[in-house]
Design a protein around this motif. Structure first.
Motif, PDB file in Angstrom:
ATOM      1  N   SER A   1       0.831  -1.195   0.000  1.00  0.00           N
ATOM      2  CA  SER A   1       0.000   0.000   0.000  1.00  0.00           C
ATOM      3  C   SER A   1       0.870   1.251   0.000  1.00  0.00           C
ATOM      4  CB  SER A   1      -0.920  -0.001   1.211  1.00  0.00           C
ATOM      5  OG  SER A   1      -1.873  -1.034   1.118  1.00  0.00           O
ATOM      6  N   PHE A   2       1.871   1.252   0.857  1.00  0.00           N
ATOM      7  CA  PHE A   2       2.795   2.378   0.951  1.00  0.00           C
ATOM      8  C   PHE A   2       4.222   1.862   1.065  1.00  0.00           C
ATOM      9  CE2 PHE A   2      -0.351   5.639   1.625  1.00  0.00           C
ATOM     10  CZ  PHE A   2      -1.374   5.014   2.299  1.00  0.00           C
ATOM     11  N   MET A   3       5.145   2.675   0.592  1.00  0.00           N
ATOM     12  CA  MET A   3       6.542   2.498   0.935  1.00  0.00           C
ATOM     13  C   MET A   3       7.036   3.826   1.467  1.00  0.00           C
ATOM     14  SD  MET A   3       8.212  -0.213  -1.727  1.00  0.00           S
ATOM     15  CE  MET A   3       9.588  -0.525  -0.613  1.00  0.00           C
ATOM     16  N   ALA A   4       7.999   3.738   2.359  1.00  0.00           N
ATOM     17  CA  ALA A   4       8.415   4.950   3.061  1.00  0.00           C
ATOM     18  C   ALA A   4       9.893   4.887   3.408  1.00  0.00           C
ATOM     19  CB  ALA A   4       7.595   5.115   4.336  1.00  0.00           C
ATOM     20  N   TRP A   5      10.385   6.048   3.770  1.00  0.00           N
ATOM     21  CA  TRP A   5      11.735   6.174   4.308  1.00  0.00           C
ATOM     22  C   TRP A   5      11.641   6.773   5.707  1.00  0.00           C
ATOM     23  CZ3 TRP A   5      15.934   4.130   1.967  1.00  0.00           C
ATOM     24  CH2 TRP A   5      15.840   3.818   0.605  1.00  0.00           C
ATOM     25  N   PHE A   6      12.425   6.204   6.596  1.00  0.00           N
ATOM     26  CA  PHE A   6      12.585   6.711   7.936  1.00  0.00           C
ATOM     27  C   PHE A   6      14.070   6.949   8.167  1.00  0.00           C
ATOM     28  CE2 PHE A   6       8.435   5.919  10.007  1.00  0.00           C
ATOM     29  CZ  PHE A   6       7.822   5.161   9.025  1.00  0.00           C
ATOM     30  N   ARG A   7      14.384   7.662   9.220  1.00  0.00           N
ATOM     31  CA  ARG A   7      15.786   7.838   9.578  1.00  0.00           C
ATOM     32  C   ARG A   7      15.927   7.901  11.089  1.00  0.00           C
ATOM     33  NH1 ARG A   7      16.779  14.030   7.322  1.00  0.00           N
ATOM     34  NH2 ARG A   7      15.539  15.126   8.923  1.00  0.00           N
ATOM     35  N   GLN A   8      17.117   7.556  11.530  1.00  0.00           N
ATOM     36  CA  GLN A   8      17.401   7.576  12.959  1.00  0.00           C
ATOM     37  C   GLN A   8      18.798   8.125  13.175  1.00  0.00           C
ATOM     38  OE1 GLN A   8      16.829   3.826  15.001  1.00  0.00           O
ATOM     39  NE2 GLN A   8      16.602   4.873  16.956  1.00  0.00           N
ATOM     40  N   ALA A   9      18.851   9.255  13.844  1.00  0.00           N
ATOM     41  CA  ALA A   9      20.121   9.876  14.184  1.00  0.00           C
ATOM     42  C   ALA A   9      20.595   9.308  15.521  1.00  0.00           C
ATOM     43  CB  ALA A   9      19.952  11.383  14.270  1.00  0.00           C
ATOM     44  N   PRO A  10      21.877   9.380  15.783  1.00  0.00           N
ATOM     45  CA  PRO A  10      22.413   8.844  17.039  1.00  0.00           C
ATOM     46  C   PRO A  10      21.721   9.455  18.254  1.00  0.00           C
ATOM     47  CG  PRO A  10      24.192   9.374  15.539  1.00  0.00           C
ATOM     48  CD  PRO A  10      22.942   9.904  14.910  1.00  0.00           C
ATOM     49  N   GLY A  11      21.269   8.594  19.136  1.00  0.00           N
ATOM     50  CA  GLY A  11      20.638   9.051  20.367  1.00  0.00           C
ATOM     51  C   GLY A  11      19.220   9.557  20.208  1.00  0.00           C
ATOM     52  N   LYS A  12      18.662   9.429  19.012  1.00  0.00           N
ATOM     53  CA  LYS A  12      17.309   9.931  18.763  1.00  0.00           C
ATOM     54  C   LYS A  12      16.394   8.796  18.305  1.00  0.00           C
ATOM     55  CE  LYS A  12      18.620  14.676  17.670  1.00  0.00           C
ATOM     56  NZ  LYS A  12      18.446  15.811  16.716  1.00  0.00           N
ATOM     57  N   GLU A  13      15.102   9.049  18.382  1.00  0.00           N
ATOM     58  CA  GLU A  13      14.135   8.062  17.933  1.00  0.00           C
ATOM     59  C   GLU A  13      14.051   8.055  16.409  1.00  0.00           C
ATOM     60  OE1 GLU A  13      11.083   8.103  21.759  1.00  0.00           O
ATOM     61  OE2 GLU A  13      10.399   8.761  19.800  1.00  0.00           O
ATOM     62  N   ARG A  14      13.571   6.936  15.897  1.00  0.00           N
ATOM     63  CA  ARG A  14      13.369   6.838  14.460  1.00  0.00           C
ATOM     64  C   ARG A  14      12.336   7.872  14.021  1.00  0.00           C
ATOM     65  NH1 ARG A  14      12.937   0.934  11.914  1.00  0.00           N
ATOM     66  NH2 ARG A  14      14.893   0.873  13.082  1.00  0.00           N
ATOM     67  N   GLN A  15      12.614   8.514  12.912  1.00  0.00           N
ATOM     68  CA  GLN A  15      11.808   9.641  12.447  1.00  0.00           C
ATOM     69  C   GLN A  15      11.292   9.366  11.048  1.00  0.00           C
ATOM     70  OE1 GLN A  15      14.202  13.063  11.297  1.00  0.00           O
ATOM     71  NE2 GLN A  15      12.677  14.475  12.094  1.00  0.00           N
ATOM     72  N   PHE A  16      10.028   9.640  10.835  1.00  0.00           N
ATOM     73  CA  PHE A  16       9.441   9.515   9.505  1.00  0.00           C
ATOM     74  C   PHE A  16      10.022  10.576   8.586  1.00  0.00           C
ATOM     75  CE2 PHE A  16       6.311   8.885   6.268  1.00  0.00           C
ATOM     76  CZ  PHE A  16       5.977  10.149   5.817  1.00  0.00           C
ATOM     77  N   VAL A  17      10.326  10.181   7.352  1.00  0.00           N
ATOM     78  CA  VAL A  17      10.872  11.124   6.365  1.00  0.00           C
ATOM     79  C   VAL A  17       9.864  11.375   5.244  1.00  0.00           C
ATOM     80  CG1 VAL A  17      12.703  11.537   4.681  1.00  0.00           C
ATOM     81  CG2 VAL A  17      13.242  10.426   6.865  1.00  0.00           C
ATOM     82  N   VAL A  18       9.406  10.308   4.615  1.00  0.00           N
ATOM     83  CA  VAL A  18       8.512  10.467   3.467  1.00  0.00           C
ATOM     84  C   VAL A  18       7.868   9.123   3.157  1.00  0.00           C
ATOM     85  CG1 VAL A  18      10.429  10.020   1.844  1.00  0.00           C
ATOM     86  CG2 VAL A  18       8.392  11.257   1.044  1.00  0.00           C
ATOM     87  N   ARG A  19       6.684   9.165   2.549  1.00  0.00           N
ATOM     88  CA  ARG A  19       6.053   7.928   2.083  1.00  0.00           C
ATOM     89  C   ARG A  19       5.440   8.163   0.709  1.00  0.00           C
ATOM     90  NH1 ARG A  19       0.904   8.394   5.728  1.00  0.00           N
ATOM     91  NH2 ARG A  19      -0.598   9.232   4.221  1.00  0.00           N
ATOM     92  N   ILE A  20       5.219   7.057   0.018  1.00  0.00           N
ATOM     93  CA  ILE A  20       4.580   7.112  -1.285  1.00  0.00           C
ATOM     94  C   ILE A  20       3.525   6.025  -1.371  1.00  0.00           C
ATOM     95  CG2 ILE A  20       6.342   5.635  -2.375  1.00  0.00           C
ATOM     96  CD1 ILE A  20       6.000   7.421  -4.902  1.00  0.00           C
ATOM     97  N   ASN A  21       2.364   6.400  -1.872  1.00  0.00           N
ATOM     98  CA  ASN A  21       1.317   5.421  -2.138  1.00  0.00           C
ATOM     99  C   ASN A  21       1.730   4.645  -3.369  1.00  0.00           C
ATOM    100  OD1 ASN A  21      -1.161   4.411  -3.551  1.00  0.00           O
ATOM    101  ND2 ASN A  21      -2.144   5.213  -1.706  1.00  0.00           N
ATOM    102  N   TRP A  22       1.821   3.330  -3.225  1.00  0.00           N
ATOM    103  CA  TRP A  22       2.406   2.540  -4.296  1.00  0.00           C
ATOM    104  C   TRP A  22       1.582   2.591  -5.576  1.00  0.00           C
ATOM    105  CZ3 TRP A  22       7.131   1.168  -4.660  1.00  0.00           C
ATOM    106  CH2 TRP A  22       7.533   0.215  -5.585  1.00  0.00           C
ATOM    107  N   SER A  23       0.267   2.621  -5.462  1.00  0.00           N
ATOM    108  CA  SER A  23      -0.559   2.600  -6.672  1.00  0.00           C
ATOM    109  C   SER A  23      -0.771   3.997  -7.250  1.00  0.00           C
ATOM    110  CB  SER A  23      -1.909   1.935  -6.386  1.00  0.00           C
ATOM    111  OG  SER A  23      -2.577   2.630  -5.352  1.00  0.00           O
ATOM    112  N   SER A  24      -0.993   4.984  -6.392  1.00  0.00           N
ATOM    113  CA  SER A  24      -1.306   6.323  -6.894  1.00  0.00           C
ATOM    114  C   SER A  24      -0.093   7.223  -7.010  1.00  0.00           C
ATOM    115  CB  SER A  24      -2.329   6.986  -5.982  1.00  0.00           C
ATOM    116  OG  SER A  24      -1.723   7.333  -4.746  1.00  0.00           O
ATOM    117  N   SER A  25       0.984   6.857  -6.341  1.00  0.00           N
ATOM    118  CA  SER A  25       2.228   7.638  -6.227  1.00  0.00           C
ATOM    119  C   SER A  25       2.042   8.949  -5.479  1.00  0.00           C
ATOM    120  CB  SER A  25       2.874   7.886  -7.595  1.00  0.00           C
ATOM    121  OG  SER A  25       2.174   8.854  -8.334  1.00  0.00           O
ATOM    122  N   ILE A  26       0.951   9.084  -4.753  1.00  0.00           N
ATOM    123  CA  ILE A  26       0.784  10.272  -3.912  1.00  0.00           C
ATOM    124  C   ILE A  26       1.812  10.203  -2.793  1.00  0.00           C
ATOM    125  CG2 ILE A  26      -0.765  11.426  -2.291  1.00  0.00           C
ATOM    126  CD1 ILE A  26      -3.086  10.512  -4.050  1.00  0.00           C
TER     127      ILE A  26
END
Length: 119
Positions: A32-57
């Motif tokens: 349904s979606f694919m996304a990128w997250f990131r985690q800096a040292p000492g910090k929680e994982r953070q959402f970066v971006v997502r894309i709807n796989w079928s619509s590309s929104i």
């Protein structure tokens, strides 16, 4: 079991660019979606971006809007993250994730890749 294989990352100077790729191991995988997250040292994982796989929104975190671009190639079952105008605060381990169903969260994760932006 679907595997997400992440490539790219590395060391770049501030203002530079990098591109990450995330390929799903199964050709028939259609999340349904694919996304990128990131985690800096000492910090929680953070959402970066997502894309709807079928619509590309797409949906971006404010911190990367206008600098990062997510795209996908359905024929290759691959999602990309083009990162431009990188800043030292973008330094983190970046993860790819897939949400296989419309709801329920991200259930597949790729291995992280280090992105380091030097000032």
């Amino acid at each position: 079991q679907v595997q997400l294989v992440v490539t790219g990352g590395g060391l770049v100077q501030a203002g530079g660019s990098l591109r990450l790729s995330c390929a799903a191991s199964e050709r028939t995988f259609s999340p349904s979606f694919m996304a990128w997250f990131r985690q800096a040292p000492g910090k929680e994982r953070q959402f970066v971006v997502r894309i709807n796989w079928s619509s590309s929104i797409t949906y971006y975190a404010d911190s990367v809007k206008g600098r990062f671009t997510i795209s996908r190639d359905i024929t290759k079952n691959t999602v990309y993250l083009q990162m431009n105008s990188l800043k030292p605060e973008d330094t983190a381990v970046y993860f790819c994730a897939a949400q296989s169903r419309p709801s329920g969260g991200y259930d597949y994760w790729g291995q992280g890749t280090q992105v380091t932006v030097s000032s």
